[in-house]
Design an enzyme around this catalytic site. Structure first.
Site, mmCIF file in Angstrom:
data_model
loop_
_atom_site.group_PDB
_atom_site.id
_atom_site.type_symbol
_atom_site.label_atom_id
_atom_site.label_comp_id
_atom_site.label_asym_id
_atom_site.label_seq_id
_atom_site.Cartn_x
_atom_site.Cartn_y
_atom_site.Cartn_z
ATOM 1 N N ASP A 382 0.958 -1.590 0.110
ATOM 2 C CA ASP A 382 0.088 0.146 -0.265
ATOM 3 C C ASP A 382 0.376 1.276 0.104
ATOM 4 O O ASP A 382 1.767 1.164 0.262
ATOM 5 C CB ASP A 382 -0.231 0.170 1.230
ATOM 6 C CG ASP A 382 -1.901 1.348 1.223
ATOM 7 O OD1 ASP A 382 -3.317 0.557 0.382
ATOM 8 O OD2 ASP A 382 -1.606 2.084 1.643
ATOM 9 N N ILE A 383 0.839 2.294 -1.407
ATOM 10 C CA ILE A 383 1.436 3.802 -0.876
ATOM 11 C C ILE A 383 1.140 4.784 -0.053
ATOM 12 O O ILE A 383 -0.074 4.407 0.735
ATOM 13 C CB ILE A 383 1.059 4.178 -2.322
ATOM 14 C CG1 ILE A 383 1.175 3.410 -3.249
ATOM 15 C CG2 ILE A 383 2.057 4.967 -2.117
ATOM 16 C CD1 ILE A 383 0.993 3.924 -5.015
ATOM 17 N N GLU A 425 -4.883 2.224 -3.973
ATOM 18 C CA GLU A 425 -3.252 2.552 -3.733
ATOM 19 C C GLU A 425 -2.955 1.108 -3.340
ATOM 20 O O GLU A 425 -1.538 1.591 -3.136
ATOM 21 C CB GLU A 425 -2.952 4.042 -3.257
ATOM 22 C CG GLU A 425 -3.038 3.676 -2.093
ATOM 23 C CD GLU A 425 -5.061 4.211 -1.580
ATOM 24 O OE1 GLU A 425 -4.873 4.084 0.172
ATOM 25 O OE2 GLU A 425 -5.709 3.942 -2.494
#
Length: 721
Positions: A382-383, A425
């Site tokens: 996950d960003i 994301e």
């Protein structure tokens, strides 16, 4: 001083050289206009001379001047028209082929018009035939420059048209000459012309039908190829019928084609002809489809025509063409199906696999791992702070981050690994044959690769982007796809709660239970996210108030303590899924569009998935999933009605609506308490549960609810995904 003078002299010479080069490019940039106008005038003069029966030398000179100037124009364009660094080899082949073609024109027209020699074949025919292979090679090189990868669709489309034209060429051009009954040089050369034309036509079709930009120079080159093929075909037909004479309309087509080639090489867009294109850009437009359908019907239509005329000639050729066209059509359809499958399983933005493909492939990989006795791992990436990137720099910047992160992740995994875009994301990865130590190293390699350098999101904006990663392994963390995903998701949230930019491995053998520290960290993180979302919409508290009121209503309705606790926690976190919907939608003062409202309707599902990964909170997740359902069945996202909706969700729905009505929000002003009471009564029995509304209003009138507090920004720890 001498050295300084020499340096200044060298600098002056360099500036002069650059100035001369710019002047040359400027002249060349306008040369195509002068060349085209001059060429048209020469062609006009040629036909005037022919009409006035001018001396043969004059006519031959005018005609050959066009073909020779075309060769000169191509060679000049190669050296001065193409920008520095652009490969010249394709155009050099075309230029040298035109030189040979010009020599053939000089020999042919001089012998025919000046010397009166009409023998066939002659020296000119050798040069004419020799120029075809050079053209084909030049076109193939252009094709490879434009589409260096595989482009099966264009090949099949060009082959379909080429087979149809080839069949007609055999029936009416090649066949009549091949059936003369004698094998002689005349027959060989007569057959060679349409065969060579057909080869050039097939390659030209591949170039024209291929993907990529079509600048003016490209279109002029296409005009040249089609003009030469058309004129050559008509020439052979006139030769068979004995009607060909020099100076007829065919000369205009040939000369026009020569002018188009020279103009293409001199035009300023010549350097863009070789620009690379993506084969995926090819679209089956209605025109293209009609053209292919017409080509596929030529062979059977010809067979029907011959049958109606009582002719039974070249049946095997027509049958072979029908079979070839049928197979090409099947191949094209198979390619379309494959493209649709690829599009369905490929994320448009990043080029990675989709979540649907990942969900279908994970069980397959688990079966393979069990069969071979190997281990398997799942990583969820996950960003960090992605929402803040979108909010501050806009969604195009967020898209650039997604594309670059996907590229870096792709470079860090093996071809056999399954890498997919799992959410907005989020990315998911399945890695086979990996143990716990290797899994930690893989996670760190992915994290370091993403953070290795800044990502450009705008012309002068570079951001340092990091990721958080949660992992799970088979069989340590479960044996089913759901168990592995849940464990990896739980580890990801733990990584977020611990400060982000780290890898956390799933550490529970039982995916249904986690340790108390992890659960507490996850709850704290989710509460921070819920508070962040509340801050988008109002300065008043929301989730905290809904949780308090929901617990009071549940108690007043006589529910046990576990139910009261579930209801309170669900009320506290009911809007956490809003964080996955763009902030600008929640803050929009005007009415939402249909697409925007569809995104809004998804937030209960987002919240459900976020809570589902927390151990022992499956019931709370289900309550959040249902808190926008209505008693009359017109709610969302599940369309439940009446007793199908959990009582906790019905309680949260009333408390949520009360808090929303009393707060100032971008899209509405706060309502008075009396008006809010009227709204609850208006929705009683249709939108809201009757007993819940009655219990809530009784608590309100007795003063037990309290007021809606203003959020204490100092006490609320903000966190952005």
């Amino acid at each position: 001083m001498v050295y300084r003078f020499v340096g200044q002299l060298g600098s002056t010479r360099q500036r002069e050289a650059r100035m001369v080069a710019r002047q040359v490019r400027s002249v060349v940039g306008r040369a195509w206009i002068l060349y085209l106008v001059g060429g048209v005038l020469v062609v006009g003069a040629y036909y005037v001379a022919t009409r006035l029966d001018a001396p043969p030398v004059v006519r031959v000179t005018l005609y050959c001047l066009v073909s020779a100037s075309s060769a000169a124009a191509v060679l000049i364009g190669c050296w001065h028209g193409l920008p520095r660094g652009k490969p010249r080899v394709p155009w050099l082949f075309l230029g040298f082929s035109q030189v040979i073609y010009a020599v053939a024109d000089i020999l042919f027209y001089f012998s025919h018009n000046v010397l009166g020699q009409t023998t066939f074949p002659a020296a000119a025919d050798a040069f004419y035939l020799l120029h075809y292979p050079l053209v084909v090679v030049g076109l193939i090189l252009l094709i490879r420059r434009r589409t260096p990868g595989h482009d099966l669709a264009s090949v099949l489309d060009a082959a379909t048209l080429a087979v149809a034209v080839g069949m007609l060429s055999w029936l009416y051009l090649i066949g009549p000459q091949a059936r003369t009954g004698s094998f002689s040089l005349v027959t060989v050369v007569s057959v060679a012309y349409p065969v060579m034309d057909l080869a050039m036509f097939a390659v030209a079709l591949r170039l024209i039908l291929g993907p990529g930009r079509r600048p003016v120079s490209f279109m002029l080159l296409a005009v040249n190829l089609l003009a030469i093929f058309t004129a050559d075909t008509i020439y052979v037909m006139q030769q068979l019928s004995g009607t060909y004479t020099t100076g007829n309309f065919l000369d205009a087509i040939w000369l026009g084609g020569n002018l188009a080639l020279g103009t293409a090489a001199l035009h300023p867009t010549v350097g863009r002809v070789e620009e690379r294109a993506d084969p995926a850009d090819i679209q089956l437009t209605p025109f293209r489809l009609a053209m292919l359908a017409g080509a596929a019907l030529i062979a059977p239509s010809t067979l029907v025509l011959q049958y109606s005329l009582g002719v039974q000639r070249d049946i095997l050729v027509i049958a072979a063409a029908c079979a070839a066209l049928f197979m090409l059509t099947i191949g094209r359809l198979a390619g379309l199906v494959a493209d649709q499958r690829r599009l369905a399983t490929t994320d448009v933005l990043t080029g990675l696999r989709t979540r649907r493909f990942f969900g279908a492939q994970l069980p397959v990989e688990i079966v393979k791992a069990r069969r071979s006795g190997a281990k398997l791992a799942v990583l969820i990436v996950d960003i960090d702070h992605f929402k803040s990137i979108n909010d501050r720099y806009g969604h195009p910047a967020g898209d650039r981050v997604l594309v670059e992160v996907a590229r870096r992740l792709r470079e860090s995994v093996r071809p056999s690994d399954v890498l997919a875009r799992y959410g907005g994301e989020e990315f998911a990865l399945v890695v086979a044959s990996v143990n716990a130590e290797e899994l930690a190293a893989i996670g760190e390699r992915l994290r370091n690769q993403v953070a290795s350098s800044q990502i450009q999101v705008a012309t002068d904006v570079w951001l340092h982007v990091t990721v958080s990663i949660g992992t799970a392994s088979l069989p340590m963390n479960g044996g089913t796809p759901a168990e592995l995903i849940t464990t990896a998701d739980r580890a990801l949230y733990a990584a977020k709660a611990q400060g982000r930019d780290r890898v956390v491995q799933g550490n529970s053998n039982d995916p249904d239970h986690g340790n108390a520290a992890d659960m507490a960290a996850l709850l704290v993180y989710l509460q921070r996210v819920a508070d962040e979302v509340d801050g988008w919409l109002s300065t008043s508290e929301h989730g905290r108030a809904v949780g308090r009121w929901a617990a009071l209503v549940a108690q007043s309705l006589g529910h046990d303590k576990p139910t009261v606790c579930r209801t309170e926690l669900a009320g506290r976190l009911h809007d956490v899924g809003k964080v996955l919907v763009p902030k600008d939608i929640w803050c929009k003062p005007a009415a939402l569009t249909t697409d925007e409202f569809e995104l809004v309707r998804q937030h209960p599902g987002h919240g459900y998935r976020m809570l589902s990964v927390v151990p022992d909170l499956a019931d709370v997740a289900e309550i959040i999933h249902q808190h926008h359902e209505r008693m009359d069945g017109r709610g969302y996202p599940l369309g439940l009605a009446g007793e199908q909706i959990r009582i906790e969700a019905r309680i949260v729905a009333v408390c949520d609506s009360w808090a929303a009505m009393l707060a100032e929000r971008p899209y509405q002003s706060a309502l008075s308490h009396e008006t809010a009471c009227g709204e609850l009564m208006r929705g009683r029995g249709s939108q809201f549960d009757t007993d819940v509304v009655d219990a809530f209003l009784e608590l309100y009138h007795s003063g037990q609810l309290g007021s809606l507090h203003v959020r204490n920004e100092g006490a609320v720890m903000r966190a952005a995904l």
